[in-house]
Every structure is written in structure tokens, then in C-alpha cells.
Design an enzyme around this catalytic site. Structure first.
Site, mmCIF file in Angstrom:
data_model
loop_
_atom_site.group_PDB
_atom_site.id
_atom_site.type_symbol
_atom_site.label_atom_id
_atom_site.label_comp_id
_atom_site.label_asym_id
_atom_site.label_seq_id
_atom_site.Cartn_x
_atom_site.Cartn_y
_atom_site.Cartn_z
ATOM 1 N N LYS A 112 66.354 -31.930 -22.662
ATOM 2 C CA LYS A 112 65.941 -32.103 -21.252
ATOM 3 C C LYS A 112 64.663 -32.932 -21.177
ATOM 4 O O LYS A 112 64.489 -33.743 -20.268
ATOM 5 C CB LYS A 112 65.678 -30.748 -20.583
ATOM 6 C CG LYS A 112 66.902 -29.901 -20.411
ATOM 7 C CD LYS A 112 67.674 -30.269 -19.159
ATOM 8 C CE LYS A 112 68.889 -29.387 -19.030
ATOM 9 N NZ LYS A 112 70.025 -29.884 -18.398
ATOM 10 N N LYS A 195 79.614 -33.564 -24.644
ATOM 11 C CA LYS A 195 80.414 -32.494 -24.064
ATOM 12 C C LYS A 195 80.651 -32.716 -22.568
ATOM 13 O O LYS A 195 79.917 -33.464 -21.923
ATOM 14 C CB LYS A 195 79.730 -31.146 -24.279
ATOM 15 C CG LYS A 195 78.417 -31.000 -23.548
ATOM 16 C CD LYS A 195 77.973 -29.548 -23.460
ATOM 17 C CE LYS A 195 76.788 -29.427 -22.526
ATOM 18 N NZ LYS A 195 76.454 -28.117 -22.069
ATOM 19 N N LYS A 198 77.892 -30.561 -16.474
ATOM 20 C CA LYS A 198 77.643 -30.852 -15.061
ATOM 21 C C LYS A 198 76.629 -31.966 -14.876
ATOM 22 O O LYS A 198 76.651 -32.669 -13.878
ATOM 23 C CB LYS A 198 77.147 -29.583 -14.362
ATOM 24 C CG LYS A 198 78.251 -28.594 -14.123
ATOM 25 C CD LYS A 198 77.693 -27.290 -13.571
ATOM 26 C CE LYS A 198 78.235 -26.110 -14.329
ATOM 27 N NZ LYS A 198 77.432 -24.919 -14.230
HETATM 28 P P1 TYM Z 1 75.878 -23.482 -18.002
HETATM 29 O O1 TYM Z 1 76.095 -23.370 -16.561
HETATM 30 O O2 TYM Z 1 75.283 -24.716 -18.550
HETATM 31 O O3 TYM Z 1 77.226 -23.243 -18.794
HETATM 32 C C1 TYM Z 1 77.976 -22.082 -18.538
HETATM 33 C C2 TYM Z 1 78.890 -21.740 -19.692
HETATM 34 O O4 TYM Z 1 79.834 -22.784 -19.909
HETATM 35 C C3 TYM Z 1 79.797 -23.158 -21.271
HETATM 36 N N1 TYM Z 1 80.068 -24.601 -21.374
HETATM 37 C C4 TYM Z 1 80.974 -25.127 -22.202
HETATM 38 N N2 TYM Z 1 81.806 -24.577 -23.103
HETATM 39 C C5 TYM Z 1 82.614 -25.402 -23.788
HETATM 40 N N3 TYM Z 1 82.658 -26.749 -23.599
HETATM 41 C C6 TYM Z 1 81.844 -27.340 -22.711
HETATM 42 N N4 TYM Z 1 81.894 -28.641 -22.512
HETATM 43 C C7 TYM Z 1 80.945 -26.528 -21.963
HETATM 44 N N5 TYM Z 1 80.020 -26.779 -21.001
HETATM 45 C C8 TYM Z 1 79.485 -25.585 -20.658
HETATM 46 C C9 TYM Z 1 78.381 -22.826 -21.746
HETATM 47 O O5 TYM Z 1 78.340 -22.670 -23.140
HETATM 48 C C10 TYM Z 1 78.143 -21.545 -21.016
HETATM 49 O O6 TYM Z 1 78.744 -20.475 -21.709
HETATM 50 N N6 TYM Z 1 72.424 -20.840 -20.210
HETATM 51 C C11 TYM Z 1 73.775 -20.608 -19.680
HETATM 52 C C12 TYM Z 1 73.763 -19.735 -18.447
HETATM 53 C C13 TYM Z 1 73.223 -18.397 -18.743
HETATM 54 C C14 TYM Z 1 73.789 -17.395 -19.585
HETATM 55 C C15 TYM Z 1 72.885 -16.307 -19.570
HETATM 56 C C16 TYM Z 1 74.948 -17.345 -20.321
HETATM 57 C C17 TYM Z 1 72.046 -17.891 -18.255
HETATM 58 N N7 TYM Z 1 71.857 -16.631 -18.750
HETATM 59 C C18 TYM Z 1 73.152 -15.149 -20.302
HETATM 60 C C19 TYM Z 1 75.190 -16.183 -21.074
HETATM 61 C C20 TYM Z 1 74.301 -15.123 -21.046
HETATM 62 C C21 TYM Z 1 74.394 -21.972 -19.448
HETATM 63 O O7 TYM Z 1 74.364 -22.803 -20.285
HETATM 64 O O8 TYM Z 1 74.983 -22.219 -18.318
#
Ligand code: TYM
Length: 333
Positions: A112, A195, A198
Site C-alpha cells: 500500500k 490477483k 477490488k
Molecule cells: P478483503 O476484503 O481484501 O478480502 C476478503 C477475503 O477475500 C479473499 N480474497 C481472495 N481470495 C482468493 N483470490 C483472490 N483473488 C482474493 N481476493 C480477496 C481474502 O483473502 C479475504 O479472505 N483483511 C481481510 C478482511 C478482514 C478479515 C478479518 C478476514 C478483516 N478482519 C478477520 C478474516 C478475519 C481482507 O483482506 O479483506
């Protein structure tokens, strides 16, 4: 009853196939036999300063998408992170014992920092402690996530163990990342590089709510080349990525059919992409229809959020009572 499972997604836009494969499907499979918590990580999404009305809209969208994807609010606790402000309190305590050096070394932070050099805020730096607070507050043991979250989970174990050691009390269990397959999943984006994410742009993502036309347009535009020239040639990353997407939604036979065509140099990318579109569309159509129905029912969404907040609070307040006792935070009246 089984494991304590928790997962979350930031409401920074609609859910894409990567979110679904990385976090949601595994969670849905676990909700029958385990104590499951799933939440909308709205605090986490504030690092990029969304407009209030966009944030509200995205929270409702993501909540609808969870429900449409099969998270059952009567089996799992489905809540919005900011409805559980105890999370922010635990985040504050954990930050007292999280060291700048370890936070600065986090891959997502470094990433980031280079992508948004004009907005490197403290929330970004302490993202892993907030995520640890989400997990530790329910004393979760399994966290269904994609591959990109592995390091955050490792930090959660570090913070939890450090707390246990400091206060000489075995409060927090170790949580591990979880996927039903052997490996954590990484669904690639359509532009041939990293990957599906968003922040990588709309054309790079296949959203659960995309219309068939939008899906088709994006898939047909995905990066390819003039085709293989040698039998059994190694695939370039952008072609491997398309196979990964087909593999996520199609049958083994279909994947094998195109693998064979690749290997004997007869593959026609137009047909290959058409197949990917058909399989993605067949996979997403029932989910898309449910999203549409649920999203139009604000009253139902409100009920789900309220019920989820009440259940999440039960578990969180039991943990916070212990945390405050151990730290010595106690009111005098
Ligand atoms: P976020 O919103 O970036 O992603 C949410 C979940 O989607 C998975 N993910 C993917 N998995 C496979 N291939 C991809 N291209 C891909 N893009 C996203 C992420 O691994 C994630 O599981 N930090 C977390 C949000 C969070 C969280 C937590 C998760 C906050 N607190 C506690 C678990 C437990 C996140 O990356 O969100």
C-alpha cells in the site's frame, strides 16, 4: 461444537469471484458443524477514506452478497464490525504491544505504501492489529481466507501469544488460515498480472453481481497471445490465470479438454474464453438473482444486522471481561 470459525470482507466494493472462492465458500461449508462468525469489515475500509454514502451502500451490498452466497444468519452470526465497538477497544489494547518494526515489515503495508504514497496513515500500519482484534475477540481457531491473508494470520498468532505470555494467562487460542483444499486460494485477475482484487480495477474483476453481458465483455477482453507453437509448451502467466479461473468454476473434463488442446497447439482462444464465460455465468447466475432480491429488502437486512450484533456481543463481552481484568482496567464506581 467443532471449531470457532471467523471470517470477514471489507465493504470497498461488490464481492468478486476471488472473495467468494477465498473466503465465502469455505465458510459456508463450515457453518453446519462449527460456531461461525462472519462480518462486514467496515472499520478496515476506512483506510481509503470512502464517502459516507458509498460506505453505507457497500455495507448493504456486501451483506446481501454474503446472504446470497449461502451464509445463513440462523446458523452463523453475521454482523457488521462497527456494530461491535468492543473490537475497537481490543484493537487499542493490542496496539500497545505491537511493535512498529513488525508492523512496517507487513507485506500488505509495504504494498500500500508504494501504491498510495500520499495516504500512508496509521490505520494502514495497524491494519494487522485490527484484524487480530476481530479474530481474538471471539477466540476463533479457524479463519477461511485467501492466500493474501496468510501473513496477517501469523501476526494474529504472534499478538495473541504475546498477550497470553505478558499476562501469564492462556486466554487466546492460535487461529490458523483455512481452506478445504490443501492450499489457500488465489484467484487471478483478468489483466494477466496479479490477483483479482477490488483495487485492481473493475475490468480485472468478475463480480458476483455482474450482468452476463458485463462478464462476457471482460472475459473476451482478457489478455492472450497468438497461441502455443510447441507441443506441451509451458503456459505464460496470463494463460495459466485463465485456466485457474476455468478450474474454479468448470468441470475437470472441460479443463482437461482445453489442457489437451493447449498441449497439442490446437487451442482457439475465442472458444476457450467462450467456455470460461459460460461456466462463470452458469455458476454466478443463481447467486446474482438472490443478491438482487435480498438487496431490495432493507427491512430484512436491518433485522439480520441486529440479530448478528446481539449474538456477536455475547461472545465479545465474555472475552473483553477477561481482557480488562488481566490488564487491570476496572471502573471505580
Ligand atoms: P478483503 O476484503 O481484501 O478480502 C476478503 C477475503 O477475500 C479473499 N480474497 C481472495 N481470495 C482468493 N483470490 C483472490 N483473488 C482474493 N481476493 C480477496 C481474502 O483473502 C479475504 O479472505 N483483511 C481481510 C478482511 C478482514 C478479515 C478479518 C478476514 C478483516 N478482519 C478477520 C478474516 C478475519 C481482507 O483482506 O479483506
Amino acid at each position: 461444537m467443532g471449531e470457532i470459525v471467523l471470517s470477514g470482507i471489507r465493504p470497498t466494493g461488490p464481492l468478486h469471484l476471488g472473495n467468494y472462492m477465498g473466503a465465502v465458500t469455505n465458510f459456508v461449508k463450515m457453518q453446519e458443524n462449527n460456531r461461525c462468525y462472519f462480518f462486514v469489515a467496515d472499520y478496515h475500509s476506512l483506510t481509503t477514506h470512502p464517502l459516507a454514502e458509498h460506505l453505507q451502500e457497500n455495507i448493504k451490498q456486501v451483506l446481501s452478497e454474503y446472504l446470497a452466497a449461502g451464509i445463513d444468519p440462523n446458523k452463523s452470526t453475521l454482523y457488521i464490525q462497527s456494530d461491535l465497538p468492543e473490537t475497537a477497544e481490543l484493537y487499542l489494547y493490542l496496539n500497545m504491544n505491537a511493535y512498529i518494526g513488525e508492523l512496517e515489515r507487513t507485506t500488505t503495508y509495504k504494498d500500500k505504501k508504494s501504491k498510495q504514497p500520499t495516504n500512508i496513515n496509521a490505520g494502514l500500519l495497524t491494519y494487522p492489529t485490527l484484524m487480530a482484534a476481530d479474530i481474538l475477540i471471539h477466540r476463533a481457531t479457524k479463519v477461511p481466507v485467501g492466500k493474501d491473508q496468510e501473513q496477517h494470520l501469523e501476526m494474529t498468532r504472534t499478538f495473541g501469544n504475546r498477550f497470553n505470555r505478558m499476562y501469564n494467562y492462556d486466554l487466546f487460542p492460535e487461529a490458523t488460515a483455512y481452506n478445504f483444499g490443501e492450499e489457500l486460494v488465489k484467484i487471478p485477475g483478468l489483466d494477466g498480472s496479479g490477483k483479482m482484487g477490488k483495487s485492481e480495477g473493475v475490468d480485472n474483476c468478475l463480480y458476483l453481481s455482474d450482468s452476463p453481458e458485463a462478464l462476457k465483455k471482460k472475459i473476451m477482453k482478457a489478455l492472450t497471445d497468438s497461441g502455443p507453437t510447441q507441443m506441451n509448451q509451458e503456459k505464460p502467466v496470463y494463460i495459466e490465470n485463465l485456466f485457474t479461473i476455468l478450474n474454479a468454476v468448470g468441470t475437470n473434463d472441460t479443463v482437461q479438454y482445453f489442457e489437451d488442446q493447449w498441449n497439442n497447439c490446437t487451442i482457439r482462444y475465442g472458444d476457450f474464453k467462450k467456455q470460461i464465460f459460460e461456466d462463470v455465468n452458469a455458476f454466478l447466475t443463481p447467486i446474482r438473482e438472490r443478491i438482487h432480491d435480498i438487496r431490495s429488502n432493507d427491512e430484512y437486512l436491518g433485522k439480520v444486522a441486529k440479530q448478528g450484533a446481539e449474538q456477536a456481543r455475547e461472545s465479545a463481552s465474555a472475552t473483553m471481561k477477561e481482557v480488562r481484568r488481566l490488564i487491570g482496567i476496572k471502573s471505580l464506581f
